[in-house]
Scaffold this motif. Sequence first.
Motif, PDB file in Angstrom:
ATOM      1  N   ALA A  15       0.836  -1.200   0.000  1.00 57.55           N
ATOM      2  CA  ALA A  15       0.000   0.000   0.000  1.00 57.55           C
ATOM      3  C   ALA A  15       0.874   1.254   0.000  1.00 57.55           C
ATOM      4  CB  ALA A  15      -0.940   0.015   1.196  1.00 57.55           C
ATOM      5  N   ARG A  16       0.703   2.053  -1.033  1.00 57.16           N
ATOM      6  CA  ARG A  16       1.373   3.341  -1.131  1.00 57.16           C
ATOM      7  C   ARG A  16       0.292   4.399  -0.991  1.00 57.16           C
ATOM      8  NH1 ARG A  16       6.139   5.670  -2.769  1.00 57.16           N
ATOM      9  NH2 ARG A  16       7.028   3.683  -3.336  1.00 57.16           N
ATOM     10  N   ILE A  17       0.514   5.339  -0.093  1.00 51.90           N
ATOM     11  CA  ILE A  17      -0.472   6.369   0.240  1.00 51.90           C
ATOM     12  C   ILE A  17       0.067   7.730  -0.147  1.00 51.90           C
ATOM     13  CG2 ILE A  17      -1.699   7.482   2.149  1.00 51.90           C
ATOM     14  CD1 ILE A  17      -1.608   4.718   3.575  1.00 51.90           C
ATOM     15  N   LEU A  18      -0.805   8.559  -0.704  1.00 51.09           N
ATOM     16  CA  LEU A  18      -0.465   9.946  -0.972  1.00 51.09           C
ATOM     17  C   LEU A  18      -1.198  10.813   0.047  1.00 51.09           C
ATOM     18  CD1 LEU A  18       0.865  12.191  -2.636  1.00 51.09           C
ATOM     19  CD2 LEU A  18      -1.135  12.130  -4.153  1.00 51.09           C
ATOM     20  N   LEU A  19      -0.433  11.576   0.803  1.00 51.57           N
ATOM     21  CA  LEU A  19      -0.976  12.507   1.788  1.00 51.57           C
ATOM     22  C   LEU A  19      -0.868  13.911   1.219  1.00 51.57           C
ATOM     23  CD1 LEU A  19      -1.965  13.451   4.575  1.00 51.57           C
ATOM     24  CD2 LEU A  19       0.426  13.320   5.341  1.00 51.57           C
ATOM     25  N   VAL A  20      -2.002  14.607   1.131  1.00 45.72           N
ATOM     26  CA  VAL A  20      -2.042  15.952   0.570  1.00 45.72           C
ATOM     27  C   VAL A  20      -2.495  16.897   1.683  1.00 45.72           C
ATOM     28  CG1 VAL A  20      -2.881  17.392  -1.313  1.00 45.72           C
ATOM     29  CG2 VAL A  20      -2.774  14.896  -1.610  1.00 45.72           C
ATOM     30  N   ARG A  58       0.911   5.235  -9.141  1.00 40.63           N
ATOM     31  CA  ARG A  58      -0.411   4.798  -8.668  1.00 40.63           C
ATOM     32  C   ARG A  58      -0.383   4.723  -7.145  1.00 40.63           C
ATOM     33  NH1 ARG A  58      -3.990   3.383 -12.065  1.00 40.63           N
ATOM     34  NH2 ARG A  58      -5.059   1.818 -10.823  1.00 40.63           N
ATOM     35  N   TYR A  59      -1.486   5.134  -6.543  1.00 41.08           N
ATOM     36  CA  TYR A  59      -1.611   5.115  -5.088  1.00 41.08           C
ATOM     37  C   TYR A  59      -2.777   4.235  -4.685  1.00 41.08           C
ATOM     38  CZ  TYR A  59       1.778   8.839  -5.024  1.00 41.08           C
ATOM     39  OH  TYR A  59       2.933   9.558  -5.188  1.00 41.08           O
ATOM     40  N   SER A  60      -2.595   3.513  -3.593  1.00 36.73           N
ATOM     41  CA  SER A  60      -3.661   2.679  -3.044  1.00 36.73           C
ATOM     42  C   SER A  60      -4.712   3.527  -2.349  1.00 36.73           C
ATOM     43  CB  SER A  60      -3.082   1.682  -2.037  1.00 36.73           C
ATOM     44  OG  SER A  60      -2.078   0.899  -2.625  1.00 36.73           O
TER      45      SER A  60
END
Length: 135
Positions: A15-20, A58-60
């Motif tokens: 799982a790769r997460i993008l935090l904005v 791509r992000y999970s």
Amino acid sequence: MPITRPPSPEPSAGARILLVDDDPSITQLIVDMLGLDGYVVDTAPNGMAALAKIGSRRYSLILTDLHMPEMDGAALYRELVHRGTHPRGKIIFLTGTAGTSEAHRLVQETGLPVLRKPFNVVELLGLVRKVLDAA
């Protein structure tokens, strides 16, 4: 003082997460908490920067603050839907305000989860796992 939490099940594999989020202290706190739980976390300070990252990876899951300069979380969501570049259900909104703004109305319309600041580690990790595990 180190962050302490109860033992938890393994996070979703890969799982790769993008935090904005435009608040560096919140960003670092979330990165630390998710990192301790085994997630890989990339960050962006606003929606425009997030779109650039989403274009190349791509992000999970995406966690996005509702209120940011340049492009807020609601506008980011709308652009992702328009582009079809991220699964609609794999977004969590973050907010430090209760309100009736357009962004908050969008959250109600979409039914997507919201994590209200301040939050604790159990809330964050529980919600992230729930959204990642959802079909």
